[in-house]
Design a protein around this motif. Structure first.
Motif: not given
Length: 410
Positions: A113-117, A175-180, A340-345, A378-381
């Protein structure tokens, strides 16, 4: 089935896919593990993942995914070449493995669903894998840093090569850097993951993973610069620190990067170029050119190919190359079109990392960590479930009052 229970099962399925793609060959372990046992564990994890995915998604509700659709098409040249070239039961077994892998991704696509789960599932599982590497280093440092790989870190509890460890470390660091930066995790949790992962990456001396991490982060953070003040601050400090480090530790960085190799060996990419030239020069029939030689162990004349594109050419032909190229192009194009979004990054980081690593690592044509990284992208997009429902909702019939019925009849 409750939402929390379902989420745990989905996370378990993703973890089993990670376990399946760890591979069955690598360094010598402290306790010798028969290859048949390792293969039974990895293949068993894939079967368990598919079974659990069916349990949690019994009605087989899936979402449209160009990525998984292209992977499904990739099964066609894989099967044609494996049967036509009489590659043996090993090739057919690998086709069945790829089919189960793709089928499990189809079942999991319901929760994309485009989330970070799934990003958290990804980080959590690979951090456990790196934890086993660190534990092996503590228990037997001499074996973990043996001379078989030139003193590079290997996995001695589970057979893992330096490139594998470097890849896992680089991916979870990025991925952790981006989540931060996206404020989806706190600094303490990020430090707990990033610091030991950086140390393990340094001990592997893996150049591909390091370059992929740096370029991937630059592209991912660059996609956030216009909308995130935290990304701008991080990018500025990172450039400043990198410049100072390059000047102050230039000799040490050069020594780490060369790994004691001669200029000739480095120029030939540690002997890879010789294998590549021999593979391209080998004669092929029209069928072999179109569909390849059948799924194998990603080697040519007993030597590793270490290039995803040439490995796909060797095993699935130019048809396979076209499909893999379409996967990268489609994912990259969708990422560029998203706001632009975290998921896209995170997706940009994963796509760029896999694209860079494909030059010196194989894996884009078969069930592998690289295909799992791209599945995460693909899940993030994917569009949120509210914007793209899984099925057409049933609209209840409106009851017409009797007076209205009479008026209509009259």
């Amino acid at each position: 089935m409750g939402t929390n229970h379902t989420s745990k099962i989905v996370g378990t399925v993703w973890g089993l896919l990670v376990l399946n793609t760890l591979g069955s060959t690598g360094a010598r372990t402290i306790v010798p593990l028969p290859r048949s046992l390792i293969q039974m564990v990895t293949m068993g994890s894939l079967v368990a993942a598919f079974a659990l995915a069916l349990v949690v998604n019994p009605r087989v509700r899936i979402r449209a995914s160009a990525y998984v659709f292209l992977l499904t098409l990739l099964l066609v040249p894989s099967l044609i070449s494996s049967v036509d070239q009489a590659a043996g039961l090993g090739a057919l077994f690998r086709c069945a493995r790829l089919a189960l892998f793709v089928g499990t991704l189809w079942l999991l696509s319901r929760w994309w669903d485009g989330g970070t789960t799934f990003v958290r599932h990804h980080i959590r599982m690979y951090f456990v894998v790196l934890g086993s590497v660190a534990a092996g280093l503590v228990v037997s440092p001499g074996t973990a840093l043996s001379g078989v790989y030139g003193g590079r870190l290997v996995g001695v509890l589970w057979p893992l090569t330096p490139p594998q460890i470097g890849q896992y470390a680089a991916v979870i660091i990025g991925l952790t850097v981006l989540l931060l930066l996206g404020r989806r995790t706190d600094r303490t949790s990020a430090v707990v993951i990033i610091v030991p992962s950086v140390a393990l990456l340094a001990l592997t001396h893996t150049r591909t993973a390091t370059v992929g991490l740096l370029i991937g982060l630059v592209l991912a953070i660059g996609s956030l610069i216009l909308t995130s003040a935290a990304a701008r601050r991080f990018f500025t400090w990172a450039v400043l620190c990198a410049t100072v480090a390059a000047v102050a530790f230039s000799s040490a960085l050069q020594a780490w990067f060369l790994r004691g190799q001669s200029q000739e060996n480095f120029a030939s990419l540690t002997g890879r170029a010789k294998v590549w030239h021999a593979l391209l020069a080998a004669p092929r029939t029209t069928s072999q050119y179109l569909f390849g030689m059948g799924l194998g162990d990603k080697s040519f004349d007993g030597l590793p190919i270490d290039n995803s594109w040439l490995a796909v050419y060797n095993e699935q032909g130019v048809t396979g190359i076209a499909l893999v190229a379409a996967i990268i192009v489609v994912l990259g194009g969708v990422a560029l079109l998203r706001p632009p979004s975290l998921s896209r990054a995170c997706a940009i980081f994963l796509i760029s990392y896999c694209g860079i690593a494909s030059y010196t690592e194989a894996g884009l044509g078969d069930a592998s960590p690289y295909l799992l990284h791209l599945a995460l992208a693909a899940s993030l997009l994917a569009t949120p479930a509210g914007a793209a429902p899984l099925s057409t909702p049933v609209v209840p019939r409106q009851r017409i009052p009797r007076r209205g019925q009479r008026s209509e009849v009259s």
